[in-house]
Enzyme design. Structure first.
Site, PDB file in Angstrom:
ATOM      1  N   GLY A 108     -17.171   3.835 -40.269  1.00 45.68           N
ATOM      2  CA  GLY A 108     -15.834   3.831 -40.406  1.00 45.68           C
ATOM      3  C   GLY A 108     -15.266   5.081 -39.427  1.00 45.68           C
ATOM      4  O   GLY A 108     -15.940   5.766 -39.001  1.00 45.68           O
ATOM      5  N   ASP A 125     -24.762   0.682 -51.492  1.00 43.00           N
ATOM      6  CA  ASP A 125     -23.437  -0.479 -51.455  1.00 43.00           C
ATOM      7  C   ASP A 125     -22.533   0.072 -52.525  1.00 43.00           C
ATOM      8  O   ASP A 125     -22.829   0.248 -53.763  1.00 43.00           O
ATOM      9  CB  ASP A 125     -24.258  -1.782 -51.885  1.00 43.00           C
ATOM     10  CG  ASP A 125     -23.017  -2.782 -51.739  1.00 43.00           C
ATOM     11  OD1 ASP A 125     -21.867  -2.387 -51.747  1.00 43.00           O
ATOM     12  OD2 ASP A 125     -23.431  -3.838 -51.818  1.00 43.00           O
ATOM     13  N   THR A 182     -10.589  -0.965 -47.599  1.00 43.82           N
ATOM     14  CA  THR A 182      -9.466  -0.697 -46.913  1.00 43.82           C
ATOM     15  C   THR A 182      -8.419  -1.819 -46.432  1.00 43.82           C
ATOM     16  O   THR A 182      -7.425  -1.639 -45.857  1.00 43.82           O
ATOM     17  CB  THR A 182      -9.766   0.241 -45.620  1.00 43.82           C
ATOM     18  OG1 THR A 182     -10.655  -0.368 -44.776  1.00 43.82           O
ATOM     19  CG2 THR A 182     -10.293   1.607 -46.078  1.00 43.82           C
ATOM     20  N   ASP A 238      -1.903   7.755 -49.193  1.00 47.15           N
ATOM     21  CA  ASP A 238      -0.664   8.009 -49.534  1.00 47.15           C
ATOM     22  C   ASP A 238      -0.102   6.500 -50.320  1.00 47.15           C
ATOM     23  O   ASP A 238       0.678   6.791 -50.851  1.00 47.15           O
ATOM     24  CB  ASP A 238       0.016   7.847 -48.226  1.00 47.15           C
ATOM     25  CG  ASP A 238      -0.135   6.891 -47.145  1.00 47.15           C
ATOM     26  OD1 ASP A 238      -1.469   6.543 -46.968  1.00 47.15           O
ATOM     27  OD2 ASP A 238       0.800   5.904 -46.672  1.00 47.15           O
ATOM     28  N   TYR A 282      -4.543  -2.228 -53.435  1.00 46.81           N
ATOM     29  CA  TYR A 282      -5.445  -0.980 -52.835  1.00 46.81           C
ATOM     30  C   TYR A 282      -5.051   0.309 -53.375  1.00 46.81           C
ATOM     31  O   TYR A 282      -5.890   1.135 -53.807  1.00 46.81           O
ATOM     32  CB  TYR A 282      -5.116  -1.228 -51.450  1.00 46.81           C
ATOM     33  CG  TYR A 282      -5.354   0.098 -50.714  1.00 46.81           C
ATOM     34  CD1 TYR A 282      -6.962   0.325 -50.257  1.00 46.81           C
ATOM     35  CD2 TYR A 282      -4.711   0.807 -50.102  1.00 46.81           C
ATOM     36  CE1 TYR A 282      -7.344   1.402 -49.526  1.00 46.81           C
ATOM     37  CE2 TYR A 282      -5.165   2.122 -49.048  1.00 46.81           C
ATOM     38  CZ  TYR A 282      -6.453   2.129 -49.158  1.00 46.81           C
ATOM     39  OH  TYR A 282      -6.781   3.305 -48.380  1.00 46.81           O
ATOM     40  N   LYS A 285      -7.473   3.155 -55.379  1.00 45.37           N
ATOM     41  CA  LYS A 285      -7.529   4.150 -54.577  1.00 45.37           C
ATOM     42  C   LYS A 285      -7.272   5.403 -55.703  1.00 45.37           C
ATOM     43  O   LYS A 285      -7.795   6.410 -55.934  1.00 45.37           O
ATOM     44  CB  LYS A 285      -6.976   4.581 -53.665  1.00 45.37           C
ATOM     45  CG  LYS A 285      -7.679   3.606 -52.341  1.00 45.37           C
ATOM     46  CD  LYS A 285      -8.981   4.371 -52.130  1.00 45.37           C
ATOM     47  CE  LYS A 285      -9.119   5.598 -51.575  1.00 45.37           C
ATOM     48  NZ  LYS A 285     -10.401   5.877 -50.965  1.00 45.37           N
ATOM     49  N   TRP A 343      -2.037   7.096 -42.604  1.00 43.21           N
ATOM     50  CA  TRP A 343      -1.873   6.303 -41.220  1.00 43.21           C
ATOM     51  C   TRP A 343      -2.979   6.824 -40.083  1.00 43.21           C
ATOM     52  O   TRP A 343      -2.930   7.498 -39.037  1.00 43.21           O
ATOM     53  CB  TRP A 343      -0.421   6.857 -40.673  1.00 43.21           C
ATOM     54  CG  TRP A 343       0.658   6.195 -41.205  1.00 43.21           C
ATOM     55  CD1 TRP A 343       0.643   5.820 -42.670  1.00 43.21           C
ATOM     56  CD2 TRP A 343       2.048   6.032 -40.666  1.00 43.21           C
ATOM     57  NE1 TRP A 343       1.970   5.374 -42.815  1.00 43.21           N
ATOM     58  CE2 TRP A 343       2.583   5.449 -41.713  1.00 43.21           C
ATOM     59  CE3 TRP A 343       2.584   6.287 -39.438  1.00 43.21           C
ATOM     60  CZ2 TRP A 343       3.851   5.206 -41.312  1.00 43.21           C
ATOM     61  CZ3 TRP A 343       3.829   6.172 -39.497  1.00 43.21           C
ATOM     62  CH2 TRP A 343       4.658   5.539 -40.161  1.00 43.21           C
TER      63      TRP A 343
END
Length: 305
Positions: free
Chosen positions: A10, A36, A62, A102, A125, A129, A150
């Protein structure tokens, strides 16, 4: 200091590996198949064997739009996975730093969000989160939840790299202009994570250092204006550029709704942890310069091959 970071490829974990090497911080990246997050219990013992000073929960599901059709998988990775990590951190008596988003907000606020604002995710999503945040906070008090937004970098897939790639073949790009946020460099995130980890370890009894914090680049912009800045800086450095056609969100329908306002207020991070995030324009410049230099180096290698 040794940090165990979830994930291997990532943007943030790659940035942490790079920044850690320059700051004397050992970064141990652990992802599939060893760990995992969809089935974390099978790999938790490997974390204990590493004996980290802190855990950084960076890996996540994501794919914002895909999550609408894969809610169960997104929940396992974004909520159940961090819950297991936080429980282990509590058992090992070490701090956990959990990266969030966000997207826990609905974007209806007209000013930047602060940490105490009401959450109200618009899609799967964001909901998963948020569930991950709550699970981490419930499992251990020794946590720092860092919401960012972002994210871009020289690594992986992100908006900045996509814009440069498309500009090399298209004269004009349609970009949404009614969503606003804070572009954030993964390299800046890595620097901040290392600083937060150091603070948590240095002052284990300071509860004010724990909790939820907003971590984004300084300054806000729309996606369209972000693209314009990318192209302007790229052009000055001899890279690809394109015209930007401003469009609204309704002109670019997606399976998942995005918040119109993703701006996060980072005052708390500065006042509590002493971290001032760079302005997004300067970090954008650094990323573009690095990408273009890398492309030029690649061309030179091909010429001499």
């Amino acid at each position: 200091m040794k940090l165990l970071v979830t994930g291997k490829a990532g943007q943030v974990v790659t940035a942490l590996i790079e920044r850690g090497a320059t700051q004397g911080v050992e970064i141990v990246a652990m992802g599939r198949p060893e760990l995992d997050l969809a089935n974390p219990q099978e790999g938790l013992f490997r974390i204990a064997v590493v004996k980290p000073d802190a855990i950084v929960s960076a890996a996540a599901y994501t794919s914002v739009d895909k999550a609408e059709a894969e809610a169960d998988l997104a929940e396992r990775i974004n909520a159940h996975g961090p819950a297991a990590l936080a429980q282990l951190a509590g058992e090992l008596d070490i701090p956990i730093i959990h990266l969030s988003t966000d997207y826990v907000f609905d974007g209806s606020k007209l000013s930047p969000y602060v940490e105490t604002d009401q959450t109200n995710p618009l899609g799967v999503y964001g909901a998963t989160k948020l569930a991950g945040e709550r699970a981490v906070a419930s499992a251990t008090d020794n946590h720092a939840i860092l919401r960012t937004a972002w994210v871009y970098s020289p690594f992986g897939n992100n908006f900045l790299k996509t814009m440069l790639k498309l500009a090399s073949t298209r004269p004009e790009l349609r970009v949404v202009d009614d969503q606003h946020g804070n572009p954030t460099s993964a390299l800046d995130i890595a620097d901040a994570v290392i600083k937060v980890a150091g603070n948590l370890l240095a002052r284990p009894d300071h509860q004010s250092l724990r909790g939820t914090f907003h971590l984004t680049g300084t300054g806000e912009v729309s996606w369209a204006d972000f693209a314009l800045e990318i192209f302007a800086q790229s052009a000055r450095l001899g890279g690809p550029s394109a015209n930007v056609r401003r469009i609204s969100t309704v002109d670019y329908p997606t399976p998942a709704k995005r918040p119109a306002n993703s701006q996060l207020d980072t005052t708390k991070l500065h006042s509590v942890h002493g971290i001032t995030m760079p302005d997004w324009q300067s970090s954008t410049h650094n990323t573009i310069a690095r990408l273009l230099a890398g492309a030029e180096d690649q061309k030179m290698e091909e010429c001499h091959a």
